[in-house]
Scaffold this active site. Structure first.
Site, PDB file in Angstrom:
ATOM      1  N   LYS A  28      12.765   8.544  11.572  1.00  0.00           N
ATOM      2  CA  LYS A  28      12.445   6.875  11.259  1.00  0.00           C
ATOM      3  C   LYS A  28      12.056   6.706   9.616  1.00  0.00           C
ATOM      4  O   LYS A  28      11.057   7.125   9.548  1.00  0.00           O
ATOM      5  CB  LYS A  28      11.572   6.493  12.197  1.00  0.00           C
ATOM      6  CG  LYS A  28      10.063   6.710  12.097  1.00  0.00           C
ATOM      7  CD  LYS A  28       9.745   6.172  14.009  1.00  0.00           C
ATOM      8  CE  LYS A  28       8.643   6.606  13.963  1.00  0.00           C
ATOM      9  NZ  LYS A  28       7.795   6.258  14.403  1.00  0.00           N
ATOM     10  N   MET A  77      -1.698  -1.716  -9.946  1.00  0.00           N
ATOM     11  CA  MET A  77       0.035  -1.313  -9.784  1.00  0.00           C
ATOM     12  C   MET A  77       0.345  -0.343  -9.904  1.00  0.00           C
ATOM     13  O   MET A  77       1.773   0.557  -9.013  1.00  0.00           O
ATOM     14  CB  MET A  77       0.800  -2.621 -10.293  1.00  0.00           C
ATOM     15  CG  MET A  77       1.911  -2.850  -9.484  1.00  0.00           C
ATOM     16  SD  MET A  77       3.591  -4.563  -9.615  1.00  0.00           S
ATOM     17  CE  MET A  77       1.671  -5.242  -9.324  1.00  0.00           C
ATOM     18  N   ARG A 123       2.620  -1.352  24.343  1.00  0.00           N
ATOM     19  CA  ARG A 123       3.453  -1.282  23.559  1.00  0.00           C
ATOM     20  C   ARG A 123       4.681  -1.617  24.138  1.00  0.00           C
ATOM     21  O   ARG A 123       4.850  -2.172  24.794  1.00  0.00           O
ATOM     22  CB  ARG A 123       3.582   0.130  23.027  1.00  0.00           C
ATOM     23  CG  ARG A 123       3.489  -0.357  21.004  1.00  0.00           C
ATOM     24  CD  ARG A 123       3.376   0.496  20.048  1.00  0.00           C
ATOM     25  NE  ARG A 123       4.429   2.071  20.415  1.00  0.00           N
ATOM     26  CZ  ARG A 123       4.839   2.613  18.929  1.00  0.00           C
ATOM     27  NH1 ARG A 123       3.113   2.481  18.053  1.00  0.00           N
ATOM     28  NH2 ARG A 123       5.769   3.980  19.445  1.00  0.00           N
ATOM     29  N   TYR A 181      -9.527  -2.680 -13.376  1.00  0.00           N
ATOM     30  CA  TYR A 181      -9.736  -4.137 -13.078  1.00  0.00           C
ATOM     31  C   TYR A 181     -11.251  -4.513 -12.676  1.00  0.00           C
ATOM     32  O   TYR A 181     -11.501  -3.456 -12.215  1.00  0.00           O
ATOM     33  CB  TYR A 181      -8.359  -4.501 -12.582  1.00  0.00           C
ATOM     34  CG  TYR A 181      -7.297  -4.550 -12.957  1.00  0.00           C
ATOM     35  CD1 TYR A 181      -7.149  -5.687 -13.866  1.00  0.00           C
ATOM     36  CD2 TYR A 181      -6.346  -4.136 -12.322  1.00  0.00           C
ATOM     37  CE1 TYR A 181      -5.535  -5.679 -15.111  1.00  0.00           C
ATOM     38  CE2 TYR A 181      -5.329  -3.993 -13.504  1.00  0.00           C
ATOM     39  CZ  TYR A 181      -5.134  -5.203 -14.275  1.00  0.00           C
ATOM     40  OH  TYR A 181      -3.104  -5.725 -14.323  1.00  0.00           O
TER      41      TYR A 181
HETATM   42  C1  LIG Z   1       8.587   6.633  20.134  1.00  0.00           C
HETATM   43  C2  LIG Z   1       8.155   7.807  18.943  1.00  0.00           C
HETATM   44  N1  LIG Z   1       7.869   8.939  19.540  1.00  0.00           N
HETATM   45  C3  LIG Z   1       8.130   9.564  18.560  1.00  0.00           C
HETATM   46  C4  LIG Z   1       7.502   9.267  17.090  1.00  0.00           C
HETATM   47  C5  LIG Z   1       6.640  10.413  16.906  1.00  0.00           C
HETATM   48  O1  LIG Z   1       5.144  10.871  16.491  1.00  0.00           O
HETATM   49  P1  LIG Z   1       5.065  11.737  15.914  1.00  0.00           P
HETATM   50  O2  LIG Z   1       4.598  11.559  14.612  1.00  0.00           O
HETATM   51  O3  LIG Z   1       2.773  11.350  15.421  1.00  0.00           O
HETATM   52  O4  LIG Z   1       4.966  12.935  15.889  1.00  0.00           O
HETATM   53  C6  LIG Z   1       6.811   7.899  16.865  1.00  0.00           C
HETATM   54  C7  LIG Z   1       6.621   7.736  16.329  1.00  0.00           C
HETATM   55  O5  LIG Z   1       5.310   6.716  15.620  1.00  0.00           O
HETATM   56  C8  LIG Z   1       7.258   7.062  18.017  1.00  0.00           C
HETATM   57  O6  LIG Z   1       7.043   5.852  18.193  1.00  0.00           O
END
Ligand SMILES: Cc1ncc(COP(=O)(O)O)c(C=O)c1O
Length: 378
Positions: free
Chosen positions: A38, A316, A136, A268
């Site tokens: 992701k 930036m 969550r 800055y």
């Molecule tokens: C649902 C879920 N599973 C697995 C992971 C992987 O976690 P990590 O990067 O700590 O291994 C994440 C990352 O945040 C996650 O949101």
């Protein structure tokens, strides 16, 4: 729109990624490893990292949002792919058609998967999510039995292949939430089974769980940050006997070097004033590129193999480093912000009051991901 990679780039070491995965796979076997790609492969490049994981023999990839799953499918990835975060109005039909496994946290989500199966004329595969204490996403314990019963009733349309959850503090040895979450997870699996479901894949562990908590590995672990060579906490990998290799190296060349007289203010707001006659260097990376503003006057980079402080505010597009009195560095000389040949992402993170996850995932779009070996770009 991008910076010339000879000026600044994020180098991505695919071999290091594969080695990290291979080492952790051996550690957690016989549990399977889902590699989480992701957020653009944690900032490293979605397609590059997905292809690298597949080349390492990884069956499962994980993404958060449908757009990421679609991008992988459009690029031709046809392996097992898990996606778990979508909004209440998103249409899931094409995901079901594209054989993407979906996380389901509520009756509403289950209904939408069911309607997607009707549209796509295909049975969906889902992993029901129980909230075991992270608070969550995931079904609360009170809603779990009904979610399981309803899923069992629509078994002709929806196959429940997994039950899963996510840990809150796996990197903290002895944190009381760990034991409580494992117990809640086991209870939820028992409830699912008594509702007639057969979740063959139980998955709870993230990187820290995979590395340090064998009881959380079940049939599969979801491996994110550690695959990218960043420790999920402090020495979590080392305690598990795994030596992680950094995958991303953020590097640049000095674009200007000049002498500065004592008393001159830098950047800055003049938050740093040279206390002595010195030599400063200009690094062509700023907060738009992911070098956090908090790094100014708190963090350092490596120039020609030695660590030098970032002085004054990070801008930036650029920042200034104090090369020290009499420094002989020149424009074009190498700077490592973090990664191979420099500090680790977690060290920079600590100086900026954050975590390595944020450092690697914040690298901006102007910096090219230069992939080695081969020097292709994602
Ligand atoms: C649902 C879920 N599973 C697995 C992971 C992987 O976690 P990590 O990067 O700590 O291994 C994440 C990352 O945040 C996650 O949101």
């Amino acid at each position: 729109m991008t910076i010339d990679p000879s000026t600044a780039a994020a180098e991505i070491g695919v071999a290091a990624f594969v080695d990290n995965i291979t080492a952790i796979r051996a550690l957690v076997a016989p549990a399977a490893v889902m590699v989480v790609v992701k957020a653009d492969g944690y900032g490293h490049g979605l397609l590059t990292m997905a292809a690298a994981a597949r080349s390492a023999g990884i069956e499962w990839l994980g993404v958060a949002v449908p757009g990421e799953a679609r991008q992988l499918r459009m690029a031709g990835d046809d392996g097992r792919l898990f996606c778990w975060l979508y909004g209440p109005t998103e249409d899931l039909t094409d995901l079901v058609t594209a054989d993407v496994d979906l996380g389901v946290s509520s009756l509403g989500e289950l209904e939408r998967v069911v309607s997607a199966t009707r549209q796509s004329a295909r049975r969906a595969r889902v992993h029901l999510k129980i909230d075991t204490g992270l608070s969550r996403n995931g079904a609360p314990a009170a809603a779990w039995p009904e979610l399981c019963r309803t899923a069992a009733e629509v078994a002709d349309l929806v196959e429940v292949v997994g039950v899963w959850s996510h840990l809150a503090a796996a990197e903290e040895i002895g944190h009381p939430s760990i034991e409580a979450q494992v117990q809640a997870f086991d209870t939820a699996v028992a409830v699912a089974r008594s509702a007639g479901l057969d979740p063959v894949l139980r998955h709870l562990a993230n990187s820290a769980g995979a590395l340090g908590l064998p009881a959380t590995r079940y049939e599969m672990v979801r491996l994110g940050i550690a695959a990218y060579g960043v420790d999920p906490g402090v020495d979590v990998a080392a305690r598990a006997g795994v030596e992680l290799q950094p995958v991303m190296t953020l590097r640049a060349g000095l674009v200007q070097v000049k002498e500065l007289t004592a008393g001159s203010g830098v950047s800055y707001g003049h938050t740093w004033t040279a206390p002595y006659d010195t030599v400063i260097g200009l690094v062509p990376i700023g907060y738009a590129d992911g070098l956090l503003r908090q790094a100014g006057n708190h963090a350092s980079v490596t120039v020609n193999g030695r660590q030098v402080p970032i002085v004054g505010r990070v801008c930036m597009d650029q920042c200034v480093v104090d090369l020290g009195p009499g420094a002989v560095d020149r424009a074009g000389d190498p700077v490592v912000i973090f990664g191979r040949g420099g500090q680790q992402a977690n060290e920079l993170a600590a100086d900026c009051g954050t975590i390595g996850y944020e450092i690697v995932t914040r690298i901006g779009p102007r910096l090219r991901r230069v992939v080695s070996p081969g020097l292709q770009e994602d």
